[in-house]
Scaffold this motif. Sequence first.
Motif, PDB file in Angstrom:
ATOM      1  N   LYS A   1       0.820  -1.204   0.000  1.00  0.00           N
ATOM      2  CA  LYS A   1       0.000   0.000   0.000  1.00  0.00           C
ATOM      3  C   LYS A   1       0.858   1.260   0.000  1.00  0.00           C
ATOM      4  O   LYS A   1       0.536   2.223  -0.668  1.00  0.00           O
TER       5      LYS A   1
ATOM      6  N   SER B   1     -13.560   1.613   1.867  1.00  0.00           N
ATOM      7  CA  SER B   1     -12.315   1.157   1.230  1.00  0.00           C
ATOM      8  C   SER B   1     -12.025  -0.298   1.552  1.00  0.00           C
ATOM      9  O   SER B   1     -11.457  -1.008   0.726  1.00  0.00           O
TER      10      SER B   1
ATOM     11  N   ASN C   1     -11.383  -2.655  -1.563  1.00  0.00           N
ATOM     12  CA  ASN C   1     -10.086  -3.342  -1.681  1.00  0.00           C
ATOM     13  C   ASN C   1     -10.231  -4.852  -1.618  1.00  0.00           C
ATOM     14  O   ASN C   1      -9.491  -5.581  -2.259  1.00  0.00           O
TER      15      ASN C   1
END
Lengths: 258, 247
Positions: free
Chosen positions: A26, A79, A83
Amino acid sequence: MLGQIKNIFKFRELLLALLVRGFKAKYKNSFLGIFWSFLNPLANVLIFAFIFTMIIRINIKDYPLYLLCTILPWTFFNSALINSVVSIFEDSHFVKNTAFPLEIIPLAVVIVNLVNFVIDLVILAVVLFFLGRGPGHLWFYLPFLIFIEFILISGLSIFFSAVYVIFRDLNFILNIILRLFFYFVPVIYTLDFVPEGFRLLYFFNPLAVIIDGYAKVLIQGLRPDSTMLFASLLQSVLIFVACCILFNRIRRIIPERL
Amino acid sequence: MAQEVIRIENLTKIFRVVHEPPLTFQKALHNFLERKNNCQELLALKNINLVIFESEAVGLIGANASGKTTLLRIIADIYAPSSGAINVKGKVSPSLELGSGFCMEFTGIENLYLYGAIFGLSRKAIGRKIPQIKEFSELGDFLDVPLRQYSFGMRMRLAFSLAANINPDILLIDEMLAVGDLSFKEKCFKKIKELKSTGMTLLLVSHNMDEISRLCDRVVMLDGGEIKKSGPAGEVIGEYNKFMGSK
């Protein structure tokens, strides 16, 4: 189900390795690194704060702060789901070559997002402290709220990541649903704005109760309604169990479809 | 009598192959409205019966698409059998065909940690094995380079070194040795023989009959998902050559 949790525990080293990988992937090569997880929601806060205090005047006390308290848990939900939905698909190279509990992959993604969220909350807590708004005893509700949200997100993520392998449109559909769902959760408004007749519906929206809870605890100085909170926990656990059952029904064909 | 490690009874595997899979909603809807079902059942393995004993080395040979890899994946518990029974005792190594299972963005070391974890080794345990793997693979500093910069040969070195050094009870090798250079191949052969003597079972898929006859005690020939012949290496390989020649 219990065996499943045991199995995940057996593979905790893998979960750990995936977490390390998740963080590395990330923030590799990014200068501000982990602060991006705070800067992103902050940008949203600024936009909404501008619109709803300068243009449309909304009557909520300390609106920018209120937004900060609701947007962070929303961002966690949003998110983590976005993700994780592609996570099993993207790790097809493991899935096709070794046997292990596949749910670990989306779970690791959710936990990476959870850690980000907790870091965001710490930053928020520091901000609140300097504004003289805490810490208070109501903050003891936070772990409980985080736990309910984590259960809810984990269940959905595990299920969606499996379905995505078979049905690739899910990604787009989920994006739209999340964008719509944003307005069914009290992020930019408070539950007081909702007309009495509709308010009952929020009782069946576990995320709405959770996000309302964060706002109450962090900024409004109110105790969350324990009946609502309990209902939210119950619903989240039910969703989690249902998602795991559905996941178990399709898990064995996932390696074949990758 | 040696102990049974793998017992497969009447195992059948059917894949649902979707021609032009309707991966998008539009296509699915179209198919649904036209009542078109472009699903086909593909019989990948048919009525397989196989028993493999401890420290035995079994070679799987057969033309492409004869079911070798599917059988390995069922033994590794990646695919579920459609019917029949399978019983595997012990830890199975990851079957990294040509190292394609690696994560390309990660370095060699990071991949070792990940696969070690999948295999059930702790970070510490894998850390202890890394010098050993580094030495065996002869990759040296390349272990700190992302996998995408590896050649096929290097990936294979990493894959074999990993699989052979984490002490699996059953080692699966899927056409892996093909890309190794001669000296490394010899090293792999030596390692396999050494592991075998300590009780490890080997399952080797290969198109190289020289490899098969050097390593395997027994060879199983698959054709169209069925066991066509099974027995001592020399015998089955003879049959295989005849069979392939007649095609």
